[in-house]
Scaffold this motif. Structure first.
Motif, PDB file in Angstrom:
ATOM      1  N   TYR A   1      29.519 -20.563   6.862  1.00  0.00           N
ATOM      2  CA  TYR A   1      28.301 -20.924   7.587  1.00  0.00           C
ATOM      3  C   TYR A   1      27.246 -21.479   6.616  1.00  0.00           C
ATOM      4  CZ  TYR A   1      24.109 -20.193  10.483  1.00  0.00           C
ATOM      5  OH  TYR A   1      22.933 -20.354  11.160  1.00  0.00           O
TER       6      TYR A   1
ATOM      7  N   PHE B   1      20.809 -11.835   2.803  1.00  0.00           N
ATOM      8  CA  PHE B   1      20.920 -13.178   3.387  1.00  0.00           C
ATOM      9  C   PHE B   1      19.584 -13.529   4.030  1.00  0.00           C
ATOM     10  CE2 PHE B   1      23.132 -15.741   6.956  1.00  0.00           C
ATOM     11  CZ  PHE B   1      23.123 -16.897   6.196  1.00  0.00           C
TER      12      PHE B   1
ATOM     13  N   ARG C   1      30.632 -11.925  10.190  1.00  0.00           N
ATOM     14  CA  ARG C   1      30.862 -13.326  10.507  1.00  0.00           C
ATOM     15  C   ARG C   1      29.802 -13.858  11.466  1.00  0.00           C
ATOM     16  NH1 ARG C   1      37.253 -13.395  11.745  1.00  0.00           N
ATOM     17  NH2 ARG C   1      36.560 -12.351  13.643  1.00  0.00           N
ATOM     18  N   VAL C   2      29.799 -15.169  11.639  1.00  0.00           N
ATOM     19  CA  VAL C   2      28.883 -15.796  12.584  1.00  0.00           C
ATOM     20  C   VAL C   2      29.706 -16.247  13.793  1.00  0.00           C
ATOM     21  CG1 VAL C   2      27.270 -17.697  12.992  1.00  0.00           C
ATOM     22  CG2 VAL C   2      27.330 -16.548  10.750  1.00  0.00           C
TER      23      VAL C   2
ATOM     24  N   ILE D   1      30.250 -15.813   6.571  1.00  0.00           N
ATOM     25  CA  ILE D   1      28.879 -16.224   6.230  1.00  0.00           C
ATOM     26  C   ILE D   1      28.925 -17.304   5.155  1.00  0.00           C
ATOM     27  CG2 ILE D   1      26.695 -15.381   5.257  1.00  0.00           C
ATOM     28  CD1 ILE D   1      26.900 -13.144   7.127  1.00  0.00           C
TER      29      ILE D   1
ATOM     30  N   ASP E   1      21.975  -6.202   2.703  1.00  0.00           N
ATOM     31  CA  ASP E   1      21.969  -7.559   3.246  1.00  0.00           C
ATOM     32  C   ASP E   1      20.791  -8.332   2.661  1.00  0.00           C
ATOM     33  OD1 ASP E   1      21.900  -9.812   4.817  1.00  0.00           O
ATOM     34  OD2 ASP E   1      21.285  -8.754   6.655  1.00  0.00           O
TER      35      ASP E   1
ATOM     36  N   PHE F   1      25.842 -12.338  14.835  1.00  0.00           N
ATOM     37  CA  PHE F   1      26.756 -11.783  13.843  1.00  0.00           C
ATOM     38  C   PHE F   1      27.851 -10.986  14.539  1.00  0.00           C
ATOM     39  CE2 PHE F   1      22.856 -12.307  11.272  1.00  0.00           C
ATOM     40  CZ  PHE F   1      23.394 -13.114  10.282  1.00  0.00           C
TER      41      PHE F   1
ATOM     42  N   THR G   1      18.039 -16.608  10.189  1.00  0.00           N
ATOM     43  CA  THR G   1      19.186 -17.248   9.512  1.00  0.00           C
ATOM     44  C   THR G   1      20.111 -17.961  10.503  1.00  0.00           C
ATOM     45  OG1 THR G   1      20.322 -15.117   9.620  1.00  0.00           O
ATOM     46  CG2 THR G   1      19.310 -15.693   7.512  1.00  0.00           C
TER      47      THR G   1
END
Ligand code: SAH
Length: 359
Positions: A23, A247, A174-175, A20, A245, A184, A258
């Motif tokens: 990203y 984000f 992760r993306v 992340i 979370d 994700f 996101t």
């Protein structure tokens, strides 16, 4: 797909899912398409509004705090007045406007802005004309002098890694790219001593966040303050520590996805101040924005400012004052942390906290 989404997809296809942090770094800072390189993020016509943009009262309180911190440290004859991520330059413009009341202070300072985006630098230069300003990319380029530094909504824009707790270690979030869009995914579990010490006994499945770049910057600023003297004031949304979370993506003052419209939305995470305090190795004070501004005298200043104004303008001052200090608005969500050299006198603005943080 945006140009930046294509670049991110290509990187994922070449090297696998991105952290992340990577990203965020691409979405916000890509040299051609990054959010802070291309847009006008801040203000009513932008995507989000920050405290200095809400009212001059904010910058005035910070200016008084900086002048007092400088006086408390024996009025060094030369020092750096620095700001991290100055946005449109409004906060520094207010600080410089107020600082003329103290000629000794303003004659001793060298203004230095830490800003990576050429677009934002241009806006800052225009806002601060005709003051002499130095620009640098990173805090390790700060001049070797006593340092008085402010950062408002800077750390929330820095890249953050996320991890999920499991029985057998921490899985990094992760993306990934699934053929049609981004999603994700989770890396294999790994041991992580820092995370295990910081978040002991966390239930499986819980998400935690860590910004190592923020810790590095905090360590650098702390090292400079310890070596040359000075103080720092960091204001941001978040808390001492926390899990979950945080984000988030914002566009046109509203929350968005996101994983969509890369490079066109602001991506942030809540700031955890405790790891930053530890990395700085300085003496630290901490409170809410509302309490800090009240302690600095914002209410009497707002009353004085309003007293000479028309009815409508008075209402505007009062609305802005409330927005900054009211616990239901920005007063509680936003926190303030001050750093000073170990063993130096306490800094103003942190009095009367009913629940002082034990740090
Ligand atoms: N402090 C301002 C704006 C905050 S927005 C205000 O209160 O209005 C975040 C700012 O940090 C922007 O100016 C952005 O360009 C800058 N920035 C983001 N990442 C950065 C980095 N790694 N180094 C330096 N500046 C950065």
């Amino acid at each position: 797909m945006t140009a930046l989404a294509n670049i991110i997809r290509a990187e994922i296809l070449a090297t696998g899912p991105l952290s992340i942090a990577r990203y965020m770094a691409l979405c916000l800072g890509h040299t051609q398409h990054g959010y802070y390189r291309t847009g006008t993020p801040i203000g009513r016509s932008g995507d989000f509004t920050t405290s200095p943009e809400i009212s001059q009262l904010f910058g005035e309180m910070i200016a008084i705090w900086l002048m007092q911190a400088w006086a408390d440290q024996g009025k060094p004859a030369r020092f750096v007045l620095a700001e991290l991520g100055p946005g449109r330059g409004t906060l520094m413009a207010d600080i410089l406007r107020v600082s003329v009341v103290n000629q000794q202070f303003s004659n001793a300072m060298q203004v230095c802005l830490v800003e990576t985006s050429p677009t934002m630098r241009a806006a800052q230069k225009a806002a601060l004309h005709p003051y002499a300003i130095d620009f640098i990319d990173t805090v390790d380029q700060l001049p070797q002098l006593p340092l008085f530094l402010v950062a408002n909504e800077f750390f929330d824009a820095l890249p953050v890694q996320q991890f999920v707790a499991t029985d057998v270690g921490w899985q990094e979030r992760r993306v990934a790219f699934n053929g049609t869009g981004f999603e994700f995914s989770l890396a294999k579990p790994q041991p992580d001593k820092v995370l295990s010490a910081r978040f002991p006994d966390l239930a499986n499945g819980k998400i935690v966040e860590r910004s190592t770049i923020s810790e590095t910057i905090a360590g650098n600023i702390g090292g400079q303050i310890t070596k040359f003297g000075g103080a720092a004031l960091w204001i941001d949304y978040g808390n001492l520590s926390g899990t979950g979370d945080t984000f988030q993506s914002v566009k046109d003052h509203a929350s968005t996805d996101t994983l969509k419209n890369q490079g066109q939305c602001d991506l942030t995470c809540h700031v955890q101040f405790q790891p930053l305090a530890e990395a700085s190795d300085c003496a630290v004070q901490f409170t809410s924005q509302g309490r800090f501004l009240e302690n600095m005298g914002i209410t009497s200043r707002a009353q004085r400012l309003a007293s000479g104004l028309s009815h409508a303008d008075r209402d505007r001052v009062s609305t802005a004052h409330n927005r900054l200090v009211d616990p239901k608005q920005m007063g509680d969500l936003f926190k303030v942390m001050a750093l000073r050299p170990q063993g130096s006198p306490e800094l103003i603005g942190f009095e009367n906290d009913p629940a002082p943080a034990n740090i």
